[in-house]
Design a protein around this motif. Structure first.
Motif, short mmCIF file in Angstrom:
data_model
loop_
_atom_site.label_atom_id
_atom_site.label_comp_id
_atom_site.label_asym_id
_atom_site.label_seq_id
_atom_site.Cartn_x
_atom_site.Cartn_y
_atom_site.Cartn_z
N LEU A 67 4.32 8.32 -13.70
CA LEU A 67 3.56 7.83 -14.49
C LEU A 67 4.37 6.68 -15.52
O LEU A 67 4.19 5.06 -15.81
N ALA A 68 5.34 7.16 -16.31
CA ALA A 68 6.61 6.03 -17.30
C ALA A 68 7.15 5.18 -15.59
O ALA A 68 7.21 4.29 -15.93
N ALA A 69 7.70 6.00 -14.79
CA ALA A 69 8.99 5.06 -13.92
C ALA A 69 7.37 4.12 -12.87
O ALA A 69 7.80 3.62 -12.55
N MET A 70 5.45 4.03 -13.65
CA MET A 70 4.85 2.82 -12.45
C MET A 70 4.69 2.32 -13.86
O MET A 70 3.65 1.63 -13.51
N GLY A 71 4.79 2.96 -14.88
CA GLY A 71 5.06 1.42 -15.94
C GLY A 71 4.03 2.07 -16.81
O GLY A 71 3.19 1.22 -17.77
N HIS A 72 3.69 2.95 -17.15
CA HIS A 72 2.46 3.88 -17.83
C HIS A 72 3.72 4.20 -19.09
O HIS A 72 3.36 5.09 -19.34
N PHE B 160 1.14 -1.23 -0.04
CA PHE B 160 -0.24 -0.21 -0.17
C PHE B 160 1.42 0.97 -0.44
O PHE B 160 1.29 1.69 1.16
N GLY B 161 0.46 2.34 -1.11
CA GLY B 161 1.58 3.06 -1.12
C GLY B 161 2.92 3.08 -2.08
O GLY B 161 3.28 4.22 -2.32
N HIS B 162 3.20 1.68 -2.16
CA HIS B 162 4.56 1.90 -3.21
C HIS B 162 4.77 2.15 -4.39
O HIS B 162 5.71 1.89 -4.63
N THR B 163 2.93 2.14 -4.93
CA THR B 163 3.32 2.26 -6.37
C THR B 163 3.97 3.77 -6.32
O THR B 163 4.75 3.57 -7.23
N VAL B 164 3.65 4.23 -5.98
CA VAL B 164 3.66 6.16 -5.44
C VAL B 164 4.94 6.01 -5.89
O VAL B 164 5.66 7.51 -6.13
N ALA B 165 5.75 5.65 -4.59
CA ALA B 165 6.89 5.45 -4.33
C ALA B 165 7.71 5.43 -4.51
O ALA B 165 8.49 6.00 -4.48
N HIS B 166 7.76 4.43 -5.26
CA HIS B 166 8.53 3.70 -6.15
C HIS B 166 8.37 4.51 -7.61
O HIS B 166 10.23 4.81 -7.65
N ALA B 167 8.30 5.20 -7.64
CA ALA B 167 7.70 5.99 -8.72
C ALA B 167 9.45 7.06 -8.39
O ALA B 167 10.14 7.62 -9.46
N VAL B 168 8.39 7.49 -7.68
CA VAL B 168 9.03 9.12 -7.11
C VAL B 168 10.31 9.13 -7.00
O VAL B 168 11.41 9.46 -7.12
N PRO C 271 8.33 16.00 -12.78
CA PRO C 271 7.13 15.92 -14.49
C PRO C 271 5.46 15.07 -14.49
O PRO C 271 6.73 13.59 -13.97
N GLU C 272 5.05 14.78 -15.20
CA GLU C 272 3.70 13.54 -14.10
C GLU C 272 4.63 12.25 -15.22
O GLU C 272 3.52 11.59 -14.80
N GLU C 273 4.51 13.05 -16.46
CA GLU C 273 4.73 12.29 -17.28
C GLU C 273 5.77 10.87 -17.08
O GLU C 273 5.87 9.54 -17.15
N GLY D 284 -3.23 4.46 -16.67
CA GLY D 284 -3.88 5.90 -16.84
C GLY D 284 -4.59 6.03 -15.40
O GLY D 284 -5.00 7.37 -15.11
N PHE D 285 -4.73 5.23 -14.33
CA PHE D 285 -4.49 5.46 -12.96
C PHE D 285 -4.63 6.51 -12.89
O PHE D 285 -5.55 7.03 -11.70
N PHE D 286 -3.40 7.13 -13.02
CA PHE D 286 -2.63 7.80 -11.64
C PHE D 286 -3.37 8.82 -12.62
O PHE D 286 -1.93 9.83 -12.03
N GLN D 287 -3.48 9.19 -14.05
CA GLN D 287 -3.45 10.22 -14.49
C GLN D 287 -4.12 11.18 -13.99
O GLN D 287 -4.78 11.43 -12.93
#
Ligand code: NAD
Ligand code: GLY
Length: 355
Positions: A316-321, A246-254, A311-313, A349-352
């Protein structure tokens, strides 16, 4: 002392939590291991604080001991350190009936655990975690690993310790930065499965670290119990264990975008929990008011609350988007409410719109 059992059949083990335990570890360890030699692995921050008392206590209890002091920090969790540990274990003449004892944070636990899992096809392993993160998370559950230049934890194993010994008093010497780091994971346990823990944290928040330390035995016990429950049901991380993310998808991307040189992991997890819960509440998946309650606790405990300027893109790229992954299934952990989580299968797209 509170003892939590991690029930894994023949590999069931105890996690002992007791103030002052490091200074009288010898007799307790002797009960757990019997007669054997123990190689203590630690780092150069922890050694001056705790190595002598642990080693003296073990020797007094009749153990033959050796010790290795490695540089602190994530860069120690690498193949070169592993090879150097193998050399030390050979030099000490460690056999399969002997043990490796990890004295330190998650870096030392992960590295020493992998050495124990692989040296002689497996020697006995004991964890004495000294960071909040290691006490509530990394020392329990058997994930051991080193990093490769290509990424974190890429070479590893599932190798459960024979016992874990947590001394909450060792947390008194942690810097505030590493204290907050562990706190991210503590709050996570409250969110995903333990509203009583969450409420305790809310009550302690105004008193800060001191108030939390006054309740630390209860806090550690509840966190370790939560982890033990999950690991017992999904040791190999094929389903339920995912909820610990929980919380790790965004955490790992950051963390990836900051090249692991910005927020500490637990701080990034705090931010990730804030972002995902705001998002799922907005989408009607989370009980209204949950995000406000979570944010009040996170900010009350000094956790960072705003996404760094990325930057958002890129995030998102870091999350696999990225384009390659367009349409790829993504599983995220979301809160139904405080104390209850679920796994949600979604896609890119969920995190857009999160930035
Ligand atoms: P760490 O081991 O680097 O410890 C943090 C810092 O605190 C280090 O500088 C260390 O020397 C110092 N330190 C440790 N104990 C201290 C004490 N009592 N007093 C003063 N200083 C002390 O980092 P960590 O945050 O404990 O662990 C991070 C690692 O854990 C990462 O490599 C991560 O991948 C891993 N991890 C593993 C799992 C798992 O399930 N195996 C889970 C989460 C994280
Ligand atoms: N830290 C996540 C796990 O142990 O699975």
């Amino acid at each position: 002392m509170p003892t939590i059992t991690v029930p894994l059949g023949a590999r069931t083990y105890p996690v002992h939590i007791e103030r002052g335990l490091v200074s009288h570890l010898g007799p307790t360890l002797r009960e757990a291991l019997g007669e054997c030699a123990v190689m203590i692995v630690t780092d150069d921050n922890v050694a001056p604080l705790y190595l002598k008392q642990v080693q003296d206590s073990l020797e007094e209890a009749g153990f033959r001991t050796g010790s290795v002091v490695l540089p602190h920090g994530e860069q120690t969790k690498c193949l070169d350190s592993l090879i150097s540990l193998y050399n030390d274990l050979c030099a000490m003449g460690v056999t399969r009936k002997d043990a490796v004892l990890a004295l330190g944070g998650g870096v030392i636990g992960d590295l020493a655990g992998l050495a124990a899992a692989t040296y002689l096809r497996g020697v006995r392993f004991v964890q004495v975690p000294t960071t909040l993160l290691a006490q509530v998370d990394s020392s329990v559950g058997g994930k051991v690993a080193v990093d490769l230049p290509q990424g974190k934890n890429l070479v590893g194993a599932f190798y459960q310790p024979e016992a874990v010994f947590c001394d909450p008093e060792t947390l008194n010497t942690l810097t505030d930065e590493y204290w907050r780091d562990g706190l991210g994971e503590v709050i996570k346990y409250g969110c995903i499965g333990d509203e009583t823990l969450f409420a305790l944290l809310e009550r302690c928040a105004p008193g800060g670290r001191e108030a939390l330390m006054a309740e630390i035995d209860v806090i550690l016990t509840r966190c370790v119990q939560a982890k033990a429950d999950v690991v017992a049901q999904d040791e190999r991380d094929t389903g339920l264990r995912m909820t610990l993310n929980f919380g790790h998808t965004v955490a790992h991307a950051v963390e990836t975008c900051q090249h692991y040189e910005g927020l500490r992991h637990g701080e990034a997890v705090g931010l990730g929990m804030h972002v995902i819960t705001r998002l799922t509440e907005r989408k009607g998946m989370t009980e209204p008011g949950t995000a406000d309650r979570l944010d009040a606790l996170l900010s009350g405990l000094g956790m960072p609350m705003t996404l760094p300027d990325i930057p958002e893109e890129q995030l998102l790229a870091a999350m696999g988007h990225d384009k390659k992954n367009a349409g790829k299934t993504l599983r995220i952990i979301a809160l139904e409410r405080i104390g209850k989580c679920f796994i949600h299968q979604t896609d890119t797209g969920f995190f857009q719109g999160i930035t």
